[in-house]
Design an enzyme around this catalytic site. Sequence first.
Site, PDB file in Angstrom:
ATOM      1  CB  CYS A  45       0.297  -7.331  -3.883  1.00 36.34           C
ATOM      2  SG  CYS A  45       2.085  -7.631  -3.915  1.00 36.34           S
ATOM      3  CG  ASN A  59       6.486  -5.832  -6.513  1.00 36.88           C
ATOM      4  OD1 ASN A  59       7.381  -5.225  -7.085  1.00 36.88           O
ATOM      5  ND2 ASN A  59       5.823  -6.798  -7.109  1.00 36.88           N
ATOM      6  CB  CYS A 105       3.789 -12.463  -1.190  1.00 42.78           C
ATOM      7  SG  CYS A 105       4.869 -12.453   0.257  1.00 42.78           S
ATOM      8  NE  ARG A 106      -1.056 -10.092  -1.537  1.00 46.16           N
ATOM      9  CZ  ARG A 106      -1.769  -9.132  -0.962  1.00 46.16           C
ATOM     10  NH1 ARG A 106      -3.066  -9.248  -0.920  1.00 46.16           N
ATOM     11  NH2 ARG A 106      -1.183  -8.077  -0.419  1.00 46.16           N
ATOM     12  CB  SER A 107       2.081  -8.126  -7.438  1.00 53.09           C
ATOM     13  OG  SER A 107       3.119  -7.594  -6.671  1.00 53.09           O
ATOM     14  CG  ASP A 138      -0.600 -10.181   2.819  1.00 48.33           C
ATOM     15  OD1 ASP A 138       0.338 -10.962   2.551  1.00 48.33           O
ATOM     16  OD2 ASP A 138      -0.417  -9.037   3.250  1.00 48.33           O
TER      17      ASP A 138
END
Length: 151
Positions: free
Chosen positions: A3, A6, A8-10, A119
């Site tokens: 993301c 690095n 939150c999402r990934s 996001d």
Amino acid sequence: MVCLGNICRSPLAEGVLQEKLNRKGLDIKVDSAGTGGWHVGQRPDLRAIAIANKYGVDISHQKARQFSPTDFQEFDIIYAMDGSNLSDIVALAKSSEDIEKVGLILDELNVENNNYVPDPYYGGDEGFEKVYQLLDAACEIITKKMCNGKR
Ligand code: 4NP
């Protein structure tokens, strides 16, 4: 799993997929990175840690790192969270083999639109719940494919 930050999402994608693969007894290494370097060395966002905890996944040990061109050698599959991440990764590719490794994680869901993981950084907790559910669904499909040797 890649993301922007690095944090939150990934990290969630890494934790969810690794947990599912471990439960199936598959010895496959999952990692994550950000295209940007602002958060390098940091733990995941507390909201990401909390939503993962809610579903029995521990991501608190992870530390952010920046995506590196050497990741093309290190990994067989590179999942981007959104289109901006995808083009930033592809810009670092050195060959068509590198580019072939890269895809959008939500393309695994086979939906026509909305194939970007939103996001959640500037929003509220509900954004993290939404991200978790999207990643959980995609990682379930990826795990099934890996069990069948199709990924
Ligand atoms: P991520 O979220 O890409 O899912 O880790 C973000 C984290 C930090 C920032 C943007 C997105 N930031 O601008 O610092």
